[in-house]
Design an enzyme around this catalytic site. Sequence first.
Site, PDB file in Angstrom:
ATOM      1  N   ASP A   1      43.084  35.823  47.884  1.00 17.76           N
ATOM      2  CA  ASP A   1      42.514  34.680  47.392  1.00 17.76           C
ATOM      3  C   ASP A   1      43.108  33.381  47.554  1.00 17.76           C
ATOM      4  OD1 ASP A   1      40.242  36.416  46.272  1.00 17.76           O
ATOM      5  OD2 ASP A   1      41.694  36.746  44.443  1.00 17.76           O
TER       6      ASP A   1
ATOM      7  N   ARG B   1      34.752  34.137  46.509  1.00 16.98           N
ATOM      8  CA  ARG B   1      35.468  33.073  46.448  1.00 16.98           C
ATOM      9  C   ARG B   1      34.922  31.631  47.360  1.00 16.98           C
ATOM     10  NH1 ARG B   1      37.989  34.297  42.296  1.00 16.98           N
ATOM     11  NH2 ARG B   1      39.702  35.849  42.692  1.00 16.98           N
TER      12      ARG B   1
ATOM     13  N   ASP C   1      46.523  31.294  32.518  1.00 20.30           N
ATOM     14  CA  ASP C   1      47.114  30.652  33.680  1.00 20.30           C
ATOM     15  C   ASP C   1      46.560  29.337  33.905  1.00 20.30           C
ATOM     16  OD1 ASP C   1      48.900  32.763  34.233  1.00 20.30           O
ATOM     17  OD2 ASP C   1      47.482  33.548  35.387  1.00 20.30           O
TER      18      ASP C   1
HETATM   19  N1  ARG Z   1      42.202  43.123  47.056  1.00 24.18           N
HETATM   20  C1  ARG Z   1      41.185  42.418  46.850  1.00 24.18           C
HETATM   21  C2  ARG Z   1      40.648  41.268  47.638  1.00 24.18           C
HETATM   22  O1  ARG Z   1      41.708  40.822  47.862  1.00 24.18           O
HETATM   23  C3  ARG Z   1      40.827  42.195  45.159  1.00 24.18           C
HETATM   24  C4  ARG Z   1      41.915  40.987  44.566  1.00 24.18           C
HETATM   25  C5  ARG Z   1      41.424  40.981  43.180  1.00 24.18           C
HETATM   26  N2  ARG Z   1      42.274  40.522  42.099  1.00 24.18           N
HETATM   27  C6  ARG Z   1      42.652  41.127  41.536  1.00 24.18           C
HETATM   28  N3  ARG Z   1      43.543  40.743  40.358  1.00 24.18           N
HETATM   29  N4  ARG Z   1      42.534  42.568  41.167  1.00 24.18           N
HETATM   30  O2  ARG Z   1      39.583  40.828  47.747  1.00 24.18           O
END
Ligand code: ARG
Length: 409
Positions: free
Chosen positions: A132, A103, A23
Amino acid sequence: MAIGKNKSSEKDKVVLAYSGGLDTSVAIRWLQEKYDLDVIAVAINVGQPSSTDDIISRAKAIGAVKAEYIDAKEEFVTDFIWPSLKANAMYQNVYPLSTAIARPLIVKKLVNIAKREGAKYIAHGCTAKGNDQVRFDTGIFSLDPKLNIIAPMREWVMTREEEIEYARANDIPVIVSKKSPYSTDENLWGRSCECGILEDPWEEPPEDVWNWTASPKDAPDEPEYIEIMFEKGIPAGYNGNRKDGVTLITELNAIASKHGTGRIDHVEDRLIGIKSREIYECPAAILLITAHRGMESLTVQRDVLEFKRGVEQKYSELAYNGLWFGVLRESLDRFIDETQRFVTGTVRMKLFKGNAAVVGRRSEYSLYDEGLSTYAEGDSFDHVSAAGFIYCWSLPNRTAAKAHMKDKK
Ligand code: ARG
């Protein structure tokens, strides 16, 4: 002024959070073509497994004018993991926020580089349905509201196949890793996994979703004891040996994984209103949060502990919802730090078949007074005072009961 156009002949710059995957590799070329920007690719290491190839030269080969690698593991531990641990931060009481708290660190690095390079834009590879994107965008605006954000994957309408086609047509090396039906994210504090069969919340996670941890049924038949040393709420080492944070977490991940500790299966509420089924592997996080709570139970007064529970929940929500850089989270950190002044001592943990249990705790600041609690010899509690205390404690209820009895006639 249109994106990419500058008063001088120079192109505008965009700082791209670069993972090395398909990506963000496609995004390098796409940002050049669509917006005519100079791309500065930045790869930030927060403890994800290191890629076997050189992602910096790949970014340059694809067309980035600059590419930079930042090892941010130590800062991740000191400024993000330890504060979250002191807050016992778990979203919806189960998820130690491993993806969520990385993040804001990535955001901080990107914003610093944008400042240094005079870039007006930051780009990231988040999609439109996740948390995210909120964490990136809100974090960036919280640190510098003048910056502009481009999220290519929110804008382009390519399927995975079209993306691979675009990559091939543009000579972008496609590292097609072992085809996995899952979407994953990893760092020192844990591994997140979603998609594939997991999208059916009735289906038990198949063994292949777990990548870090042993299945509890295959874990050693003998328990392992491990003594975690805390200083002011922060783990300082284990089994008598002092360790720096990155080493400590790395080693505890390995030890706890062996025992199948830290597997989490959760139907989670995303900020944007979608319920999603996620599985997590957070061996060190679960071990340390459980141990930390054990240390607090011995060293922190009841009223502080009770009040802190509410603070912990709020803290977890702020971290989950992308509000790390904000006055409320910073203020809660000051409160939490104050509660940790005497959270110093050792907790003995027992790892066995997926479990991490507190089985012992000691501290020079222990509030546990054996003279007060014992039912045996050496009792120092004033038994006579108990009746007087209960006279006052029960007085409102006795008064009410008397008054209400009149009713029942
Ligand atoms: N749901 C979790 C969060 O928002 C993890 C997301 C992680 N991304 C993934 N591709 N599993 O913090």
